[in-house]
Scaffold this active site. Sequence first.
Site, short mmCIF file in Angstrom:
data_model
loop_
_atom_site.label_atom_id
_atom_site.label_comp_id
_atom_site.label_asym_id
_atom_site.label_seq_id
_atom_site.Cartn_x
_atom_site.Cartn_y
_atom_site.Cartn_z
N LYS A 52 44.41 33.87 -3.40
CA LYS A 52 44.93 33.83 -2.59
C LYS A 52 45.57 34.66 -3.10
O LYS A 52 46.40 35.70 -2.26
CB LYS A 52 45.37 32.60 -1.47
CG LYS A 52 44.24 32.06 -0.09
CD LYS A 52 44.59 30.92 0.37
CE LYS A 52 43.40 30.68 0.68
NZ LYS A 52 43.55 29.14 1.50
N GLN A 96 47.91 24.57 1.97
CA GLN A 96 46.59 24.42 1.35
C GLN A 96 45.91 23.28 1.38
O GLN A 96 46.61 22.11 1.54
CB GLN A 96 46.33 24.47 0.34
CG GLN A 96 44.98 24.68 -0.27
CD GLN A 96 44.16 25.53 0.45
OE1 GLN A 96 44.46 27.26 0.22
NE2 GLN A 96 42.95 25.17 0.54
N ASP A 119 46.70 30.68 9.07
CA ASP A 119 45.65 29.89 8.93
C ASP A 119 45.10 30.60 10.55
O ASP A 119 43.64 29.97 10.55
CB ASP A 119 45.78 28.79 7.76
CG ASP A 119 44.93 28.91 7.14
OD1 ASP A 119 44.03 29.76 7.16
OD2 ASP A 119 45.62 27.88 5.97
#
Length: 291
Positions: A52, A96, A119
Amino acid sequence: MILLDGKTASHAVKEQLKLQVDLLKANNKRPPHLAVIIVGNNGASETYVASKVKNCSEIGFTSTLIRLDSSISENELVHAIHELNINSSIDGILVQLPLPKHINEQKIIEAIIPEKDVDGFHPVNAGKLVQGLPTFIPATPFGIMLLLEHYSIQTKGKHAVIIGRSNIVGRPMSILLSSNQQYGNCTVTICHSHTSNLHEICLQADILIAALGKPEFVKQSMIKPGAIVIDVGITRVEDASTKKGFRLKGDVAFDEVAPMCSYITPVPGGVGLMTIAGLLKNTLQAYLTKQ
Ligand code: NAD
């Protein structure tokens, strides 16, 4: 059979994003800024986070990687997120997953303000998705939609079968494919661990999306000839013959399924790369919404 190549499709999305960033910079504006939190040192999480950060830099985004020890308390993690929430130079925040067992993931998801939840996991954003309102689409389903669009795959009227009902893949995927939009308008069946006649249902799928996390679960005998097969699964399977000691496997037995399909995604090189493209698009959207 046509391979749905995540490398080509994600490259096309990233090129577009890079042009937009170049334009911002040419107008003396700062680029979008993504903050990524990783707790502990899970091997797969490390790989995802590194990718990422690398992708942000490739298209000119700023990124900040925050590493926290696995012993961090839930409250300390919430506090770290709060600092990012109020930092006006940060547009998107990503924590994460998975998190260590002593931390409640739902509490952490809800700690990120919806405006920075790139997200798309916050209940406010998930609710907006259900109602067809503008929101952050969770990166993996978003990436799959971008892949369908890249290959101009017509979905209208097709029967889409999704294996898996998680909040991050299966459920949002079912909402997107059933929505009244260009790459939607499917009749959707969502299957899960309690579905009793999975085999028969899969055989009816014009589009089959496998997101259950069981390597090579989908076999040739479950495929309708000409189906479009999207493999979301990524599992590390031990393999002493490789340098890393493992190999990535999808949820689809690729070699036997591929000859039956009209389109299929490979693992790796399919949905995973598109997930990053979805995340980058969400980060730009978070930035632009603030301007
Ligand atoms: P999850 O464990 O949260 O959900 C799995 C789902 O599969 C559950 O809804 C469960 O009911 C269903 N399921 C399990 N066994 C089943 C069975 N035998 N028959 C039918 N349904 C069954 O998983 P997740 O987070 O949605 O991830 C699924 C897979 O996708 C994993 O391999 C994960 O690593 C991968 N993944 C990949 C990406 C990517 O970028 N490519 C992103 C997210 C997740």
